[in-house]
Design a protein around this motif. Structure first.
Motif, short mmCIF file in Angstrom:
data_model
loop_
_atom_site.label_atom_id
_atom_site.label_comp_id
_atom_site.label_asym_id
_atom_site.label_seq_id
_atom_site.Cartn_x
_atom_site.Cartn_y
_atom_site.Cartn_z
N GLY A 147 -4.70 16.31 -5.04
CA GLY A 147 -4.22 15.56 -6.20
C GLY A 147 -2.89 16.11 -6.68
O GLY A 147 -1.95 15.36 -6.96
N LEU A 148 -2.81 17.45 -6.73
CA LEU A 148 -1.56 18.08 -7.15
C LEU A 148 -0.43 17.73 -6.19
O LEU A 148 0.70 17.43 -6.61
CB LEU A 148 -1.76 19.61 -7.19
CG LEU A 148 -0.57 20.45 -7.58
CD1 LEU A 148 -0.15 20.15 -9.02
CD2 LEU A 148 -0.87 21.94 -7.43
N LEU A 164 -0.16 15.03 -4.31
CA LEU A 164 0.27 13.64 -4.53
C LEU A 164 1.15 13.54 -5.77
O LEU A 164 2.20 12.90 -5.76
CB LEU A 164 -0.95 12.73 -4.70
CG LEU A 164 -1.79 12.44 -3.46
CD1 LEU A 164 -3.02 11.61 -3.83
CD2 LEU A 164 -0.97 11.71 -2.41
N PHE A 165 0.69 14.18 -6.84
CA PHE A 165 1.45 14.12 -8.08
C PHE A 165 2.87 14.66 -7.88
O PHE A 165 3.86 14.00 -8.21
CB PHE A 165 0.73 14.92 -9.17
CG PHE A 165 1.50 15.03 -10.44
CD1 PHE A 165 1.56 13.95 -11.32
CD2 PHE A 165 2.20 16.19 -10.76
CE1 PHE A 165 2.29 14.05 -12.49
CE2 PHE A 165 2.92 16.28 -11.93
CZ PHE A 165 2.98 15.21 -12.80
N LEU A 221 9.92 12.43 -5.54
CA LEU A 221 10.54 11.15 -5.18
C LEU A 221 11.20 10.53 -6.41
O LEU A 221 12.31 10.01 -6.34
CB LEU A 221 9.47 10.20 -4.61
CG LEU A 221 9.93 8.76 -4.33
CD1 LEU A 221 11.02 8.73 -3.26
CD2 LEU A 221 8.76 7.89 -3.90
N PHE A 222 10.50 10.59 -7.53
CA PHE A 222 11.03 10.08 -8.80
C PHE A 222 12.36 10.75 -9.13
O PHE A 222 13.33 10.09 -9.50
CB PHE A 222 9.98 10.36 -9.89
CG PHE A 222 10.38 9.93 -11.27
CD1 PHE A 222 10.18 8.63 -11.70
CD2 PHE A 222 10.96 10.84 -12.15
CE1 PHE A 222 10.54 8.23 -12.97
CE2 PHE A 222 11.34 10.45 -13.42
CZ PHE A 222 11.13 9.15 -13.83
N LEU A 223 12.41 12.08 -9.00
CA LEU A 223 13.61 12.83 -9.34
C LEU A 223 14.73 12.65 -8.33
O LEU A 223 15.89 12.50 -8.67
CB LEU A 223 13.30 14.33 -9.39
CG LEU A 223 12.57 14.88 -10.60
CD1 LEU A 223 12.45 16.39 -10.43
CD2 LEU A 223 13.33 14.56 -11.88
N LEU A 276 0.83 -1.21 0.00
CA LEU A 276 0.00 0.00 0.00
C LEU A 276 0.86 1.25 0.00
O LEU A 276 0.49 2.28 -0.51
CB LEU A 276 -0.90 0.02 1.24
CG LEU A 276 -2.18 -0.79 1.15
CD1 LEU A 276 -2.77 -0.99 2.52
CD2 LEU A 276 -3.18 -0.10 0.25
N VAL A 277 2.02 1.12 0.63
CA VAL A 277 2.87 2.30 0.77
C VAL A 277 4.15 2.08 -0.03
O VAL A 277 4.81 1.08 0.14
CB VAL A 277 3.22 2.53 2.25
CG1 VAL A 277 4.26 3.61 2.40
CG2 VAL A 277 1.97 2.87 3.03
N PRO A 278 4.44 3.01 -0.91
CA PRO A 278 5.59 2.79 -1.79
C PRO A 278 6.91 2.70 -1.04
O PRO A 278 7.77 1.93 -1.43
CB PRO A 278 5.57 4.02 -2.69
CG PRO A 278 4.74 5.02 -1.98
CD PRO A 278 3.76 4.26 -1.17
N PHE A 318 5.26 12.53 -5.50
CA PHE A 318 5.89 11.35 -6.08
C PHE A 318 6.78 11.71 -7.27
O PHE A 318 7.71 10.98 -7.60
CB PHE A 318 4.82 10.31 -6.43
CG PHE A 318 4.25 9.66 -5.20
CD1 PHE A 318 4.98 8.69 -4.53
CD2 PHE A 318 3.04 10.06 -4.69
CE1 PHE A 318 4.49 8.12 -3.38
CE2 PHE A 318 2.54 9.49 -3.53
CZ PHE A 318 3.27 8.51 -2.87
N PHE A 319 6.51 12.86 -7.87
CA PHE A 319 7.42 13.34 -8.90
C PHE A 319 8.78 13.69 -8.27
O PHE A 319 9.83 13.36 -8.80
CB PHE A 319 6.82 14.56 -9.61
CG PHE A 319 7.70 15.14 -10.66
CD1 PHE A 319 8.04 14.40 -11.80
CD2 PHE A 319 8.20 16.43 -10.54
CE1 PHE A 319 8.85 14.95 -12.77
CE2 PHE A 319 9.02 16.97 -11.51
CZ PHE A 319 9.34 16.22 -12.63
#
Lengths: 337, 431, 334
Positions: free
Chosen positions: B240-241, B243-244, B250-252, B4-6, B247-248
């Motif tokens: 929503g923004l 969350l987006f 986190l991605f970077l 559930l949790v990344p 994780f963006f």
């Protein structure tokens, strides 16, 4: 690209235990937000109350599992009362902030080392629900299900079938309860509160009582989700009850359509199908070197999937707040308040 | 089955994790450092939250430093540990500069050594004698108060940013958490990647953070307002923004925490007030933070733009009817708010480290501060920030550090029960 | 059209009464019976004057916001079965006073008695259930519910509103009765054809009508209307006025806040004037415009236009006409 496994994994996710957990949580959020207009951003607190209710009662206190489940449900009701008493008379913004805060308080407290004798601290509680599989009438060494077109694997182990059967039964029961209640005069009062509390009050409705009932009932579906999660995993982990779980469940509810009976359930299934599909496709792309590592590595697939959740939530609210099934005219959040 | 949790996905498949450090002692203030040999390092299992050790468990291993001061302890797996410097093994005359830094939290990474740093000094080189572990409650209280004030300034800066935006647009902006991370990352990029001096990097980041915030208004919020999107809907869109973006980032950026370049390892004490040692970075935070807070308060009351902002906050329609360009004022508010939030973010990163979750960690405390002070009042947000900051730190005198945020959040709920409009908010008239 | 232009004499006013009975087919050409005729005979035309049969009594009610004293009412009584208008310049505290009377806000001092019972400590929804039902200045229709649902919601003592009973079927019979009654009232208000529409789709005037019909559904003994005619087009105003008179003919006490002096002159039996939070005058509608305190209050409030309107209205009404007597004759109550 192994499309068979991508499709199979996505479909399996759509009916998985995770989808059940999200469906239950979303049914509750739909009752809160879709029907009553309550902004409960702490559904995860109810989940944690249920999960830890079971875990502590069975593991720490040594009671049988069924007692733990009852205690877990009661814990959710008590939490609803505690949350509702100070906040249900306040503006909706405040309820949102307080419910988030309470969710975070619960997570911080249960993972605190000082309470690790009771809650297991950051390790959580494990191995307390073995009797759930003891009740399993299916054969654990057999597989059930079939292969679609001889390719797409939809076979499940006996343990999975048992969990899915119990879980989806709970979902159907919850949907039935919401359906009965929403069509009753009780549900009519809830919807009137969503539209305008003062109007409902002026017509003699005890708004506070109805909001409290809605909060507790909707929270109970969340509690049920937490209990199912804990029992099915045979484990409770504090970090699975982070704030964003509520928002993921909310996304599922909005995706299906708020203020509809089946919306949250279909939303939860779709949510997991989309997540799983994205993850599987990305992994296949990376493993087959179609996606170069310079753009994305395997460890970055997780973040991308959740970026997608955020994006979905935004775009839904902007372009289709009624979700898939909702009637735009009935979505209360469309108006400036 | 997917987690559930990344963040729960980290696994312990690789080997080769270790904790290492090189023990060097400062021989005189501002002078050279010399290696310290034979000092023992002990590693324990631990639970770490917000880069603070919440609890320690079983000992994992220990080792002593060699002639170069180097010491390394192998770890069984990546994860959270506490590293203690055994002060009894320090040679005579060598002391830890900060007694409260005797045990350090470590988040060990997969398959590679993780470095920790103990600041040692000889004799009175760093006034180390002031920092005995057996400090009285009063001494610890004074130090916590000081740290609380610094943290309060950070919260206050973010809170006033949130409050300004709420005041003029009615939006409870959950994406503020990611504006925090964005600002901190911009400064990190300029400072640690491009190698700019921290001060310059920070100043540029303030502007970039403000511009990013204004761009959000122009690209997202203003069109939504024009469409008549409801405030609740906008609040959910901001989630929503958030969350987006979260994780963006986190991605970077990955999961690791990172410090800014210049001030990460700063030990030189500028001056002391009683038991409180003031570090240069702390002085920067206090001076610049106060300047920004007071500047905002004065600017809102004295400048033309500030008055326009307050007029818009009072009533959009009324302000528009007096010829104020409401759209422009709102975008300016987003710019100012973004700048203040970035300042809070950069200071937070300076004070500890930056990571992708820092915004989320701060956001609830910022909400608490704003609620405490009263939604939409600038002065209230500042005072609320200070109260929350000080309360959070002082709370550790009586509760475990891991529970310090719990206290602040409980205070917020209590205030809401008894004074829902906040301490400085006015009761609303019905009808 | 502007109704005030037509108010050249009393006869015209009666005409309005006739056309406005307007709702149901039965009421189209009818005038509503006025049980309040004569009720105010011998009542002192002074602030706080006692009434023969007060349904509502407020004593020393005050409420401050910050330093501002928004309401400071020494004494006022509202006569049962009559239509009482509450007027006053903007910011006079009328809506705040309404909120205090209905317990939507709570007074700092003072007591309110409804049907002889003190209301302090009674929660606003309980007050509504006891028969004091209010509407709001900005209409509060439940936009995303059908007109019929809006109506049915208002019925009191619905067993299906108890959660555990809602799960069962026991409420269905009562539901049918409620639905039938809702349809009857909608019919009276000439709204049957829109019963399945979302209330949010109605025009401003229709919303006001729905709000009034919905309040009726709650079986009130006292109905409190906050600016029932605000923002309603003149044609519909007449229909609304007719409905207010019908409420009175059915024995319901009406208290309403209004700015439009024509409306006040047309339907009220008694007028209470507020200024700066206090009650400065009371009397029958005919005499109230002559009251110097009232004229001063309106002048002082920088709403000169309103004052002009009062003067105009006063001048137009023959001095010897008692407006409370106007609706006479056709007492065929539908």
């Amino acid at each position: 690209m192994d499309w068979n496994s991508i499709i199979s994994n996505s479909l399996r996710s759509g009916i998985s235990q995770q989808a059940i957990i999200f469906a239950l949580a979303a049914i509750g959020l739909n009752l809160h937000f879709g029907y009553t207009g309550l902004l409960n951003f702490g559904q995860v607190a109810f989940m944690a109350a249920g999960a830890y209710g079971v875990g502590i009662t069975t593991n720490t206190l040594g009671a049988p599992l069924w007692v733990g489940i009852i205690v877990g449900m009661l814990a959710g009701v008590v939490l609803g009362l505690l949350l509702g008493l100070p906040t249900l008379r306040l503006k909706a913004d405040y309820l949102a902030i307080v419910t988030i805060a309470v969710g975070e308080i619960i997570r911080l407290v249960v993972r605190a080392a000082v309470l690790s004798d009771t809650t297991g601290g950051s390790n959580g509680i494990n191995g307390f629900a073995n009797s759930f599989q003891d009740w399993n009438p299916f054969n654990n060494s057999a597989t059930y299900g079939f292969r679609l077109f001889d390719r797409i694997n939809l076979e499940f182990s006996g343990a999975d079938v048992w969990e899915l059967l119990v879980g989806w039964t709970l979902v159907l029961l919850s949907v039935f309860v919401v359906w009965r209640l929403i069509r009753s005069p009780w549900g009519r009062v809830l919807r009137s509160i969503r539209e305008d509390e003062d109007a409902a009050t002026a017509l003699g409705k005890d708004v506070f009582r109805f909001k409290m009932q809605s909060l507790i009932l909707g929270g109970s579906f969340g509690t049920l989700a937490g209990i199912f999660y804990a029992v099915q995993q045979n484990s409770v982990q504090p970090d699975n009850y982070a704030t964003q779980q509520t928002f993921f469940a909310l996304t599922a509810a909005i995706l299906g359509g708020l203020a509809t009976i089946w919306g949250p359930v279909v939303g939860a299934m779709l949510f997991w199908i989309i997540l799983s599909f994205t993850e599987n496709v990305l992994i296949e792309l990376i493993d087959n070197n179609i996606m170069p590592d310079s753009i994305m590595e395997r460890s970055q697939v997780g973040p991308v999937r959740f970026m997608l959740v955020g994006l979905t939530l935004m775009l839904l609210m902007i372009f289709r707040p009624q979700g898939i099934f909702g009637d735009k005219r009935e979505i209360a959040i469309d108006e400036r308040k | 089955m997917m987690g559930l949790v990344p963040s729960a996905s980290a696994s312990a498949q690789t080997e080769g994790e270790s904790v290492e450090t090189t023990l060097l002692a400062q021989t005189e203030a501002g002078g050279d450092k010399s290696p310290v040999e034979g000092v023992e390092i002990i590693v324990y299992d631990a639970v770490i939250v917000d880069r603070q050790i919440e609890s320690t468990g079983a000992e994992v291993g220990r080792a002593s430093s060699d002639a170069t001061g180097y010491v390394s302890v192998a770890l069984p797996a990546p994860g959270q540990y506490a590293v203690e410097l055994n002060v009894d093994t320090l040679p005579a005359g060598v002391e830890l500069v900060r007694a409260d830094k005797q045990i350090l939290p470590v988040e060990a990474r997969i398959g590679q050594p993780t470095r920790v740093l103990f600041n040692l000094a000889e004799g009175d080189a760093a006034g180390a004698a002031r920092n005995k572990t057996s400090d009285s409650v009063l001494t610890r209280g004074a130090r916590l108060l000081f740290e609380g004030i610094i943290f309060g300034l950070i919260i206050g800066l973010c809170a006033i940013g949130l409050s300004l935006i709420y005041g003029t647009t009615g939006l409870v902006n959950f994406a503020l958490s990611e504006q925090i991370v964005f600002g901190a990352l911009v400064a990190y990029f300029l400072n640690s990647i491009l190698g700019l001096n921290f001060i310059i990097a920070a100043l540029i980041a303030f502007v970039v953070g403000g511009l990013g915030s204004a761009a959000l208004d122009l690209g997202l919020w203003r069109p939504l307002r024009k469409r008549g999107t409801g405030l609740t809907a906008m609040m959910i869109i901001s989630i929503g923004l958030a969350l987006f973006l979260r994780f963006f980032f986190l991605f970077l950026f990955g999961e690791r925490s990172r410090p800014y370049e210049q001030y990460a390892v700063q030990t030189k004490i500028l001056f002391s007030v009683g038991p409180v040692d003031v570090l240069p970075k702390e002085l920067i935070i206090i001076v610049v933070g106060l300047f920004l807070l007071i500047g905002t308060a004065v600017g809102l009351r004295r400048t033309k733009l500030g008055k326009a902002m307050r007029a818009v906050a009072d009533s959009n329609d009324l302000a528009a009817s007096t010829g104020i360009d409401v759209d422009r004022v709102v975008t300016s508010v987003w710019f100012v708010g973004g700048t203040l939030v970035t300042a809070g973010a950069v200071f937070f990163g300076l004070n500890s480290q930056i990571n992708w979750l820092m915004g989320q960690q701060l956001l609830l405390l910022v909400f608490a501060a704003v609620t405490l002070g009263g939604l939409g009042t600038d002065f209230g947000a500042m005072v609320g920030g200070l109260v929350i900051g000080i309360f959070t730190f002082m709370a550790t005198l009586v509760v475990a550090p891991e529970l310090k945020n719990v206290g602040a959040l409980l205070v917020m709920i209590l205030i809401l029960m008894f004074r829902p409009q906040g301490i400085f908010g006015r009761a609303e008239r019905i009808g | 059209m502007n109704a005030s232009n037509e108010m050249s004499d009393a006869g015209e006013t009666i005409e309005f009464g006739r056309t406005s009975g307007g709702g149901g087919a039965a009421g189209l050409q009818k005038e509503w019976d006025n049980p309040a005729i004569g009720a105010f005979d011998g009542v002192d035309k002074a602030p706080g004057s006692p009434k023969p049969d007060p349904i509502l009594v407020a004593r020393e009610v005050s409420r401050s916001f910050g330093g501002l004293r928004a309401v400071d009412v020494e004494h006022v009584e509202i006569q049962r079965g009559a239509i009482t208008a509450l007027i006053g310049p903007n910011g006079a505290g009328k809506t705040t006073f309404f909120n205090l009377l209905t317990n939507f806000d709570h007074p700092d001092t003072g007591t309110v008695k409804f049907n002889g019972e003190e209301t302090s400590g009674v929660r606003s929804h309980e007050l509504a259930a006891k028969g004091m039902v209010r509407t709001f200045q900005l209409t509060k229709v439940l936009a995303k519910m059908s007109v019929l649902d809006n109506m049915m919601l208002a019925a009191q003592n619905q067993s299906g509103e108890v959660m555990r009973r809602g799960l069962m079927n026991g409420w269905r019979r009562q539901e049918n009765e409620v639905e039938q009654r809702a349809r009857e009232i909608l019919d009276e208000f000439n709204m049957t054809h829109m019963e399945s529409e979302y209330a949010g789709a109605l025009s401003g005037g229709q919303r006001k009508l729905l709000e009034m019909a919905r309040a009726m559904m709650a079986n009130p003994s006292l109905i409190m209307l906050d600016e029932p005619m605000a923002g309603v087009n003149p044609a519909l105003t007449q229909s609304l006025l007719g409905h207010v008179k019908r409420l009175r003919s059915e024995g319901i006490t009406v208290m309403f806040v209004e700015h439009d002096m024509d409306v006040v002159q047309d339907i009220s039996d008694w007028v209470v004037v507020m200024a700066e939070g206090s009650i400065i005058a009371e009397g029958p509608p005919r005499s109230i415009g002559e009251n110097q305190a009232v004229v001063d209050a309106y002048l002082g409030s920088s709403h000169a236009a309103l004052t002009d309107e009062i003067r105009e209205a006063v001048e137009q009404v023959p001095a010897d006409t008692d407006l409370t007597d106007l609706p006479e004759g056709d007492d065929t109550d539908g």
